[in-house]
Write a protein that holds these residues in place. Sequence first.
Motif, PDB file in Angstrom:
ATOM      1  N   LEU A  85       0.856  -1.202   0.000  1.00  0.00           N
ATOM      2  CA  LEU A  85       0.000   0.000   0.000  1.00  0.00           C
ATOM      3  C   LEU A  85       0.884   1.242   0.000  1.00  0.00           C
ATOM      4  O   LEU A  85       2.046   1.169   0.392  1.00  0.00           O
ATOM      5  CB  LEU A  85      -0.866   0.019   1.262  1.00  0.00           C
ATOM      6  N   GLN A  94      -6.612   5.563  -0.089  1.00  0.00           N
ATOM      7  CA  GLN A  94      -6.027   4.321  -0.575  1.00  0.00           C
ATOM      8  C   GLN A  94      -7.026   3.579  -1.476  1.00  0.00           C
ATOM      9  O   GLN A  94      -6.698   3.196  -2.602  1.00  0.00           O
ATOM     10  CB  GLN A  94      -5.710   3.455   0.647  1.00  0.00           C
ATOM     11  N   TRP A  98      -6.684   3.008  -5.601  1.00  0.00           N
ATOM     12  CA  TRP A  98      -6.614   1.698  -6.260  1.00  0.00           C
ATOM     13  C   TRP A  98      -7.847   1.427  -7.134  1.00  0.00           C
ATOM     14  O   TRP A  98      -7.755   0.717  -8.125  1.00  0.00           O
ATOM     15  CB  TRP A  98      -6.406   0.587  -5.222  1.00  0.00           C
ATOM     16  N   SER A 102      -7.560   0.476 -11.115  1.00  0.00           N
ATOM     17  CA  SER A 102      -8.164  -0.731 -11.669  1.00  0.00           C
ATOM     18  C   SER A 102      -8.895  -0.473 -12.997  1.00  0.00           C
ATOM     19  O   SER A 102      -9.637   0.491 -13.128  1.00  0.00           O
ATOM     20  CB  SER A 102      -9.154  -1.284 -10.641  1.00  0.00           C
ATOM     21  N   VAL A 143      -7.754  -4.089  -0.724  1.00  0.00           N
ATOM     22  CA  VAL A 143      -7.266  -3.551  -1.999  1.00  0.00           C
ATOM     23  C   VAL A 143      -6.947  -4.691  -2.975  1.00  0.00           C
ATOM     24  O   VAL A 143      -7.291  -4.625  -4.153  1.00  0.00           O
ATOM     25  CB  VAL A 143      -6.035  -2.639  -1.768  1.00  0.00           C
TER      26      VAL A 143
ATOM     27  N   ARG B 228       3.711  -3.303  -4.663  1.00  0.00           N
ATOM     28  CA  ARG B 228       2.714  -2.373  -5.214  1.00  0.00           C
ATOM     29  C   ARG B 228       2.683  -2.443  -6.739  1.00  0.00           C
ATOM     30  O   ARG B 228       1.622  -2.334  -7.344  1.00  0.00           O
ATOM     31  CB  ARG B 228       3.013  -0.938  -4.753  1.00  0.00           C
ATOM     32  N   ARG B 231       0.693  -5.282  -7.710  1.00  0.00           N
ATOM     33  CA  ARG B 231      -0.730  -4.968  -7.508  1.00  0.00           C
ATOM     34  C   ARG B 231      -1.278  -4.191  -8.709  1.00  0.00           C
ATOM     35  O   ARG B 231      -2.390  -4.454  -9.161  1.00  0.00           O
ATOM     36  CB  ARG B 231      -0.875  -4.170  -6.209  1.00  0.00           C
ATOM     37  N   VAL B 232      -0.478  -3.238  -9.197  1.00  0.00           N
ATOM     38  CA  VAL B 232      -0.900  -2.466 -10.380  1.00  0.00           C
ATOM     39  C   VAL B 232      -1.090  -3.426 -11.554  1.00  0.00           C
ATOM     40  O   VAL B 232      -2.061  -3.332 -12.303  1.00  0.00           O
ATOM     41  CB  VAL B 232       0.151  -1.385 -10.740  1.00  0.00           C
TER      42      VAL B 232
END
Lengths: 242, 352
Positions: A85, A94, A98, A102, A143, B228, B231-232
């Motif tokens: 994060l 946050q 995200w 997305s 997340v 991260r 995650r992206v």
Amino acid sequence: MIQLDKVSKTYKSKTVLHPVSMHIEEGKSIGIIGPNGAGKSTFLKLVASLEKPTDGTLSFNGVPYRKNVKNLRKNMGYIPQDIALYEELTVKEQISFWKRVSLEKPDPSFLKQMIQTLRLDEVYKQRVDRLSGGWRRKVNLLVGFMNNPSICLLDEPTAGIDLAAKEDILTWLQSLHDQGKTLLYISHDWYELNQLSDEYLLFAKGRPIVRATREELLREKDSIMEQYPEEKELQNILKFFK
Amino acid sequence: MLTYLTLNVHKWKRRPFLFLLLVLLPLVVFLVLYPFLKSSVRDVAIPVALVDEDESQWSEIVQQRVAQDNRVRIIDMDRDKAKVAVQKGDVEAAFVLKKGFMEALRSGNISNSVKWLRTEQSELDVFVKEQIGAELMRLTLNAKAANTLQNWGADVDWEEAFQHADEYWQPNPLFQMEYIAEIPTQGKAPEVGLAPWMNVVIALFFLYAWLWFISLLNGMVQDEKAGRTARVLFLRSSLSGYYLMHFITFVVVVSTAYFLALNGLFYVTNTNEELMTAWNAWSAGVLIGTMLLTFIVFLLGKRSSKTLLVLTAFTFISFTVNILPMEILSVMDTLFPHNWITDLNPWEAGGM
């Protein structure tokens, strides 16, 4: 659903994962256990498509990963061991950030349900770096799974957190499993493993040595311990399995 | 696409003073150090002792006119001290405007009106000697003109005749050599380039901007380490937007700091507008080009901390090569972005 065919991984001539062939069925919850350095995280990253195998192929619904990676990632959520994060942001910022990252816009009702189950509304306006480890894990989980993936991969999701937070996370993961989602997660916590797992995948020396249900593992526990007498960490893990 | 910009804004607004300080640091440091820099620059001027034994109007005029040249630093002292200063090498030379200087010049007797003290080590004083000589000639010729008129019995005041003759020296001297202003082959040049010390300051601004850009890239290394970036990848299936927007954001922030400092420098030094515009345009190209190349190397270097270390070392090498008077092969010169900004700058005749 996910098929591994002689998948192995080598870093600079050191094999960290020996060839593995396995089928991960849809809706299964598989707990991965084993000593440190046994190849668990590498295995999970390979399944998550974050690492490329040195040899072998992985396929999703019969299509090799390399031809299907976008579709695969759309269906997959991955929670790393670290808190992935931007900790300077508040929980609200946050989530908002995200959501914008997305491509698929998360379902608001799913997101709301997740926030309520994990009780994140209590810390909604607080900065992540000022939250306790348990809250941070929960935000990390939210997340990672905000797109409601059908395959959930988790690397020690409850490591080092308080009991209340662990209960919230386990309740949430159990509800995902109940919805028929596939769970593949690494853990060292028998309580967690017993709560969630349909099957256990036991790793040692860079390869999965056993894949078994709870009953099967209880039956085979002693013989495995005899088979690997030099693996002290493995012995300790199995000793506490009841 | 603005997502990552918003992210960085969120991050920076947590520490607004630190962020503001980073943006303004080169400008503030320069403004604080400018008075010292200025005096250092003045110290580079040729120090020359001037002994005014005559203390007349004309000896005063000579002093004032010679002192107008920034390349000369006139130090007023008596003859004994001037002699010692020359011997010690504190001054390049000493010029003594002897008693009766004004009278001698008025009568047209220029010889022996000034005494020149120097040593074998004195080199640059010849330039000052020429300047003083020119002033003596000017005064003497004016005086001679006034004397001639009076000798002819013209009904004119001596002072008036002297001033009238002097007017021919300004705004243009009587004698001018014809010259042709050649345009450098690499482009149209403004009348003058920047002073060498300004090139060094700009090289420092450039070093700061470049290093800051590299330190911002470290944020992307941390993203990768903390998962991260992965995650992206899961949420977007691609990292191209992530890289592009981070690059643009970093370029905007770093360029702001650089151009604030650069234009602050131009403002306090009264640099002409044409030169300012040329430098801003050239700097923008070089700075963005350098950041783009740095970014490409960073991506090709697997976005690792090691790559950033190598890039950091390279920035210091580039700066050092640029400021040190080294003789390097011209092909090597082009490898260092600091040289692109100064030596290859078409608006800087000859560079540093």
